[in-house]
Design a protein around this motif. Structure first.
Motif, mmCIF file in Angstrom:
data_model
loop_
_atom_site.group_PDB
_atom_site.id
_atom_site.type_symbol
_atom_site.label_atom_id
_atom_site.label_comp_id
_atom_site.label_asym_id
_atom_site.label_seq_id
_atom_site.Cartn_x
_atom_site.Cartn_y
_atom_site.Cartn_z
ATOM 1 N N ASP A 166 42.156 31.852 52.838
ATOM 2 C CA ASP A 166 41.556 31.297 51.592
ATOM 3 C C ASP A 166 41.805 29.953 51.404
ATOM 4 N N GLU A 214 43.311 38.781 48.407
ATOM 5 C CA GLU A 214 42.180 38.069 48.646
ATOM 6 C C GLU A 214 41.260 38.654 49.926
ATOM 7 N N HIS A 281 38.717 37.339 39.930
ATOM 8 C CA HIS A 281 39.318 36.042 39.482
ATOM 9 C C HIS A 281 38.815 35.641 38.024
ATOM 10 N N HIS A 297 49.496 34.692 42.531
ATOM 11 C CA HIS A 297 48.147 34.868 42.189
ATOM 12 C C HIS A 297 47.359 36.139 42.764
ATOM 13 N N VAL A 301 45.212 39.118 40.673
ATOM 14 C CA VAL A 301 43.988 39.179 41.202
ATOM 15 C C VAL A 301 43.963 40.747 41.621
HETATM 16 ZN ZN LIG Z 1 42.316 33.460 44.637
#
Ligand SMILES: [Zn+2]
Ligand SMILES: NC(=O)c1ccc[n+]([C@@H]2O[C@H](COP(=O)([O-])OP(=O)(O)OC[C@H]3O[C@@H](n4cnc5c(N)ncnc54)[C@H](O)[C@@H]3O)[C@@H](O)[C@H]2O)c1
Length: 403
Positions: A166, A214, A281, A297, A301
């Motif tokens: 990412d 992700e 997000h 994070h 998510v």
């Molecule tokens: Zn992200």
């Protein structure tokens, strides 16, 4: 440059008119090509491997200089190998070791990097900055590179899963500011991103799950084959299997990177705000701000994606069995599906914030079947509340009540 000609008034009509020709307005148009390579490689720090040396120009010139900025934890683990590598290629490396944690991701860190560039007297084009670390340090160093003399070449070596699939892949840089994540930042491409899964061997398990969020996102919105592959392999995904990078794991990682690049490339500067990579997000930034103890994070998510799966069921974009598979995969990846802070009210706050970020419309990406994406603009508070109930009912069925 072209000159914009307008019909000239035959006489002055206001005090603001300028009584002189020919052109008074010019329109400037220029384009800047962006090109950089993202490559998966093995043994990046093996002295016989020329990949990193080439990236900093050390394979063709004696005594080339470079500034290597390294995450402190990475330096403890790989500092000796890194120094030996640059010595083997006779590159004159200056070293800056910095913390790579979210709490330190601030403008001061960017300034510290630029100070080191000044101290070294880095040449403007031929000497490179190299960043070796996770998403935090890459964002900081990328921003420093974009600001220093309005742009200095840099090379990224991501060492976390988030970094490799990412943060290291796109062109965004940034730091946190005030209470806002990544509020200050730039778009600035590196010259190259060199990904060696071997770094993942030492990444804590929680950070592997963080990166998996992700990857699951990419599968849900874009890649049904990746989704199936993840279902088959998730029980075996660990830092060691990722670092070993056998055929399944290299396919997982490379599909995630390819999918991400496929989405980013036509919209590098985010002129289009319907971004499928924003899946998961929408509500998560509000959750990330409020969760105590803090969530990573990817964990936020994951909780956001669970709500989006339920929203898609409500709109009949996703069948029940597909939704259950999606939620089961998120959970099997070691990620949460719910969080006590995540209430219907917070979802509304999160959506309102996202609407501001997305220039006045929801532009909410949802799965349209597993592996493709649709955007909606009319999600109601009642739908949000129902979606949350759906996820809670799923977790209670799977885990039993009161977990
Ligand atoms: Zn992200
Ligand atoms: N620019 C972008 O497009 C983009 C995209 C996604 C995320 N991000 C940013 O990335 C950041 C998150 O990145 P992250 O998850 O990599 O976190 P991180 O950079 O904080 O790294 C996580 C932790 O792992 C340690 N670490 C790094 N590599 C290691 C290794 N090989 N072995 C052992 N420990 C290691 C770090 O010191 C840190 O403590 C966030 O700030 C986020 O905003 C940016």
């Amino acid at each position: 440059m072209s000159e914009i000609t307008t019909a000239r008034p035959s006489r002055l009509t206001s005090a603001f008119d300028i009584p002189r020709a020919p052109g008074l307005t010019w329109y400037v148009q220029a384009q800047q090509p962006v090109g950089y390579e993202v490559s998966l490689t093995r043994g990046l720090l093996a002295p016989a491997n020329p990949t990193l040396a080439k990236a900093v120009g050390a394979d063709s010139r004696d005594g080339v200089r470079t500034l290597v900025v390294v995450d402190r934890s990475v330096d403890e683990l790989y500092g000796t190998a890194l120094r030996a590598y640059f010595a083997a290629w006779q590159a004159e490396a200056s070293w800056l070791v910095m913390p790579g944690d979210e709490e330190t991701k601030a403008l001061e860190q960017v300034v510290e990097v630029t100070r080191a560039m000044t101290d070294m007297g880095i040449l403007r084009r031929t000497e490179r900055l190299v960043v070796v670390g996770g998403g935090v340090l890459m964002d900081v160093v990328g921003m420093a590179a974009s600001l220093y003399r309005r742009g200095a070449p840099y090379v990224r070596v991501p060492t976390t899963l988030v970094g490799q699939v990412d943060a290291g892949v796109g062109v965004k840089t940034g730091v946190n500011h005030g209470t806002h994540k990544n509020r200050l930042g730039t778009y600035f491409a590196p010259e190259a991103t060199l990904i060696d899964p071997e770094f993942l061997r030492t990444v804590p398990a929680r950070h592997i799950s963080n990166g998996l969020a992700e990857i699951i996102k990419m599968a849900l919105i874009k890649d049904a084959d990746l989704f199936r592959l993840l279902e088959e392999t998730v029980a075996h995904i660990s830092n060691d299997t990722l670092a070993d990078c056998g055929s399944d794991m290299s396919e997982v990682v490379s599909r995630a990177i390819a999918g991400m690049l496929d989405e980013l490339e036509p919209n590098l500067w985010e002129s289009v705000l319907e971004r499928s990579v924003d899946y998961g997000h929408t509500f998560s930034p509000s959750l990330e701000l409020r969760a105590d103890p803090p969530l990573l994070h990817g964990e936020a998510v994951a909780v956001d994606m669970a709500v989006c799966v339920a929203l898609a069921v409500g709109r009949q974009y996703l069948a029940e069995d597909e939704a259950h598979r999606a939620l089961a995969l998120v959970s099997a990846a070691g990620l949460p599906l719910t969080h006590p802070v995540f209430t219907p009210e917070l979802l509304q706050v999160g959506l309102a914030d996202a609407v501001k970020h997305r220039d006045g419309r929801q532009r909410l990406p949802l799965t349209d079947g597993i592996g493709s994406c649709v955007f909606v603009n009319d999600i109601t508070p009642a739908e949000l509340a129902r979606a949350l109930e759906y996820v809670h009912a799923f977790t209670e069925r799977v885990d039993g009540p009161g977990r």
